[in-house]
Design a protein around this motif. Structure first.
Motif, PDB file in Angstrom:
ATOM      1  N   LYS A 173       0.829  -1.217   0.000  1.00 51.58           N
ATOM      2  CA  LYS A 173       0.000   0.000   0.000  1.00 51.58           C
ATOM      3  C   LYS A 173       0.856   1.256   0.000  1.00 51.58           C
ATOM      4  CE  LYS A 173      -4.357  -1.783   1.206  1.00 51.58           C
ATOM      5  NZ  LYS A 173      -5.143  -2.434   2.199  1.00 51.58           N
ATOM      6  N   ARG A 174       1.989   1.215   0.755  1.00 51.51           N
ATOM      7  CA  ARG A 174       2.869   2.392   0.818  1.00 51.51           C
ATOM      8  C   ARG A 174       3.754   2.508  -0.408  1.00 51.51           C
ATOM      9  NH1 ARG A 174       4.433   0.715   6.116  1.00 51.51           N
ATOM     10  NH2 ARG A 174       6.311  -0.028   5.097  1.00 51.51           N
ATOM     11  N   GLY A 175       3.977   1.367  -1.065  1.00 49.75           N
ATOM     12  CA  GLY A 175       4.870   1.361  -2.217  1.00 49.75           C
ATOM     13  C   GLY A 175       6.333   1.432  -1.831  1.00 49.75           C
ATOM     14  N   THR A 176       6.634   1.122  -0.548  1.00 53.79           N
ATOM     15  CA  THR A 176       8.041   1.124  -0.119  1.00 53.79           C
ATOM     16  C   THR A 176       8.355  -0.234   0.506  1.00 53.79           C
ATOM     17  OG1 THR A 176       7.309   2.071   1.969  1.00 53.79           O
ATOM     18  CG2 THR A 176       8.266   3.591   0.361  1.00 53.79           C
ATOM     19  N   PRO A 190      12.170  -3.572   5.421  1.00 52.11           N
ATOM     20  CA  PRO A 190      13.378  -4.388   5.626  1.00 52.11           C
ATOM     21  C   PRO A 190      13.114  -5.663   6.421  1.00 52.11           C
ATOM     22  CG  PRO A 190      13.478  -2.333   6.892  1.00 52.11           C
ATOM     23  CD  PRO A 190      12.274  -2.229   6.010  1.00 52.11           C
ATOM     24  N   ALA A 191      11.983  -5.719   7.106  1.00 54.28           N
ATOM     25  CA  ALA A 191      11.680  -6.929   7.886  1.00 54.28           C
ATOM     26  C   ALA A 191      10.870  -7.947   7.080  1.00 54.28           C
ATOM     27  CB  ALA A 191      10.929  -6.553   9.149  1.00 54.28           C
ATOM     28  N   LEU A 192      10.732  -7.702   5.767  1.00 50.75           N
ATOM     29  CA  LEU A 192      10.002  -8.677   4.941  1.00 50.75           C
ATOM     30  C   LEU A 192      10.924  -9.835   4.567  1.00 50.75           C
ATOM     31  CD1 LEU A 192       7.776  -6.973   2.218  1.00 50.75           C
ATOM     32  CD2 LEU A 192       7.115  -8.630   3.969  1.00 50.75           C
ATOM     33  N   ALA A 193      10.445 -11.043   4.770  1.00 50.15           N
ATOM     34  CA  ALA A 193      11.257 -12.227   4.467  1.00 50.15           C
ATOM     35  C   ALA A 193      11.252 -12.506   2.970  1.00 50.15           C
ATOM     36  CB  ALA A 193      10.698 -13.429   5.219  1.00 50.15           C
ATOM     37  N   HIS A 194      12.267 -13.205   2.506  1.00 49.45           N
ATOM     38  CA  HIS A 194      12.256 -13.722   1.139  1.00 49.45           C
ATOM     39  C   HIS A 194      10.952 -14.523   0.965  1.00 49.45           C
ATOM     40  CE1 HIS A 194      13.209 -16.228  -2.301  1.00 49.45           C
ATOM     41  NE2 HIS A 194      14.296 -15.505  -2.524  1.00 49.45           N
ATOM     42  N   PRO A 195      10.241 -14.316  -0.152  1.00 50.77           N
ATOM     43  CA  PRO A 195       8.940 -14.988  -0.303  1.00 50.77           C
ATOM     44  C   PRO A 195       8.994 -16.507  -0.134  1.00 50.77           C
ATOM     45  CG  PRO A 195       9.249 -13.356  -2.030  1.00 50.77           C
ATOM     46  CD  PRO A 195      10.543 -13.413  -1.273  1.00 50.77           C
TER      47      PRO A 195
END
Ligand SMILES: Cc1cc2nc3c(=O)[nH]c(=O)nc-3n(C[C@H](O)[C@H](O)[C@H](O)COP(=O)(O)OP(=O)(O)OC[C@H]3O[C@@H](n4cnc5c(N)ncnc54)[C@H](O)[C@@H]3O)c2cc1C
Length: 486
Positions: free
Chosen positions: A354-357, A360-365
């Motif tokens: 939603k933010r388009g940014t 950094p805490a997102l894991a590799h899918p």
């Protein structure tokens, strides 16, 4: 009650998770009755993306081929697309994973198959496997005694040793047990899914997509392919169900729709909530009953399917008398952190989208898609090595899904095929020496590494110790195993 058996396990809920629970339990030879209050399976497509890990579970159950066959309409519809209207939309470049293609990560590819097509397939398979599957059968209440659970149905009682509560996000069982939930709650505003038919085959030809982002200022939303030609879902922000949907769809799609038919309109709200306990005595929550998460990481049903894959072998081991009931405590110890992780990642993915940014805490899918989450406590012997939380770097560490390697040159048999329904020992050395240590791996029936060390004999002792100890060895079990005390 009339005509009902007294199964070992009663599964409540005939959605994706309850049906998979019945299949997993039958795979382990457990007698099971499933009750579902609805007369039929889901009328709405809802979930459409099934991860590699789910397909590995279906592979073990002998169903992966059937599921891929049912999913052939959407094979190759992996792109996203975007535009002001469907007519103006362009296909976006395909996402390429860092760290290896799906084919190197799993013996199975993910698939796109709508829930309303998958559920009937699982229902038929569960019946074929010998499960007693009762649709149109609501559970009215449950009582637990020391030795069994008694369920109240409209026409009598059903008695079982254990219950899998796969009764969905508004789980009556969870509420009756007083199990609270924690998490962020609602994420974003309400949405509606408009399920419709229209022949859009010519419109999308050459720019097929999984999801097309419609950016029309008066009719924004996401258009999801259900069969890639006739069946579609338009996900529209806002909670009003009573709009003039045909007019809105014409606006969003930007093409005449002479054969348009709106089949149903489903209001829904993305939420992130996880049950504070997954188990209460003989009752175990699974699927949406245990965790709800926004759909943007396509992980709700996938996480639920992994829940029952974890729970199934444990129930079977306890029912067979191979393990003490303490083994079932490891279900909460393992699956609750996994559920929290999946729900948190799904919420972050939503925020980030939603933010388009990037977050950094997102894991590799692949951490979600290929079972990259590590259990740090439960039915395993921690080996002191930690799987990276956000990177996908499987190395056969204790508490993780065994990494995939082909065992034969014809690429038919994977390390994932060794375990399930039984345990397996994967010897160290040659092409499957993940850590390069020559250690062997003890694999649980759910493909999870329970222990890593030297010697198949030691592995067998560790397995016995894990089952005898009720499955939760919190001490340094490796040292215990090496010294021959287990
Ligand atoms: C728009 C959308 C898109 C999604 N996309 C994905 C995706 O791509 N991938 C993914 O993994 N997930 C996705 N999800 C999530 C997924 O749909 C759910 O996680 C999944 O359906 C949960 O399955 P379940 O079996 O746990 O619960 P449910 O499907 O809710 O099934 C519970 C069942 O229990 C029955 N029941 C309830 N109470 C009783 C009772 N007392 N007696 C008998 N039966 C009872 C209900 O009738 C129901 O059939 C999506 C969800 C939405 C809304």
């Amino acid at each position: 009650m009339s005509g009902l058996r007294t199964p070992d396990v009663l599964v409540v809920g005939g959605g994706l998770v309850g049906l998979t629970a019945a299949l997993v339990l039958r795979h382990h030879g457990v007698s099971v009755t499933l009750v579902e209050r609805r007369a039929g399976t889901s009328p709405q497509p809802k979930a459409r993306r099934f991860h590699m890990r789910t397909m590995e579970i279906f592979r073990e159950l002998g169903l992966a081929g059937l599921v891929h066959e049912a999913a052939r309409d959407l094979a190759g519809h992996d792109h996203m697309a975007a535009g002001r209207t469907l007519a103006e939309a362009r296909q976006l470049p395909l996402w390429q994973p860092a760290g290896g293609l799906a084919a190197e990560v799993s013996p199975e590819s993910p698939c796109l198959l709508a829930q309303d097509a998958l559920e009937p397939l699982l229902r038929a398979a569960a019946v074929d496997a010998g499960a007693d599957v009762r649709f149109g059968t609501p559970l009215a209440g449950l009582e637990q005694t020391a030795g069994e659970v008694v369920g109240r149905l409209a026409d009598g009682e059903i008695r079982a040793r254990y219950v899998v509560a796969a009764d969905g996000a508004r789980s009556g069982i969870r509420e009756a047990l007083g199990i609270t939930r924690s998490g962020r709650g609602a994420i974003g505003g309400p949405s509606v899914n408009v399920y419709f038919t229209a022949d859009l085959g010519e419109v999308v030809r050459g720019r097929e997509f999984n999801l097309c982002q419609i950016e029309h200022p008066d009719a924004p939303g996401g258009l999801a392919s259900v069969d890639g030609r006739y069946r579609w879902v338009f996900m529209s922000p806002g909670g009003e169900t009573g709009r003039d949907w045909p007019a809105r769809l014409r606006q969003a799609l930007g093409v005449p729709l002479p054969d348009l038919e709106v089949l149903s309109v489903l209001p829904w709200q993305a939420e992130m909530l996880v049950a504070d306990r997954y188990s209460d005595g003989r009752v175990h929550l699974a699927g949406d009953a245990a965790h709800v998460m926004p759909p943007y990481a396509a992980s709700g049903a996938n996480t639920g399917i992994a829940d029952v894959h974890n729970l199934g072998w444990k129930l079977a081991a306890v029912l067979r008398g191979e393990a003490g009931p303490g083994l079932l405590d490891s279900y909460d110890a393992e699956r609750r952190p996994a559920g929290w992780f999946a729900a948190d990642q799904s919420a972050r993915r939503t925020d980030s989208f939603k933010r388009g940014t990037p977050d950094p805490a997102l894991a590799h899918p692949y951490v979600l898609a290929a079972g990259g989450f590590q259990y740090t406590a439960g039915a395993l012997v921690p080996d002191g090595s930690e799987e990276p939380v956000l990177d996908f770097a499987p190395a056969g560490r204790a508490g993780t899904r065994v990494p995939h390697r082909w065992l034969d040159d014809a690429r038919t048999r994977s390390t994932l095929d060794l375990a399930g329904p039984g345990w397996a020992i994967l010897p160290g050395g040659n092409r499957v020496d993940f850590a390069g240590t020559g250690e062997c791996l003890l694999l649980r029936p759910d493909h999870v590494v329970a222990w890593r060390g030297r010697g198949a004999g030691e592995a067998a002792k560790v397995r016995a110790a894990l089952l005898a100890a009720g499955g939760c060895i919190e001490v340094d079990g490796r040292a215990a195993a090496d010294s021959g005390t287990v």
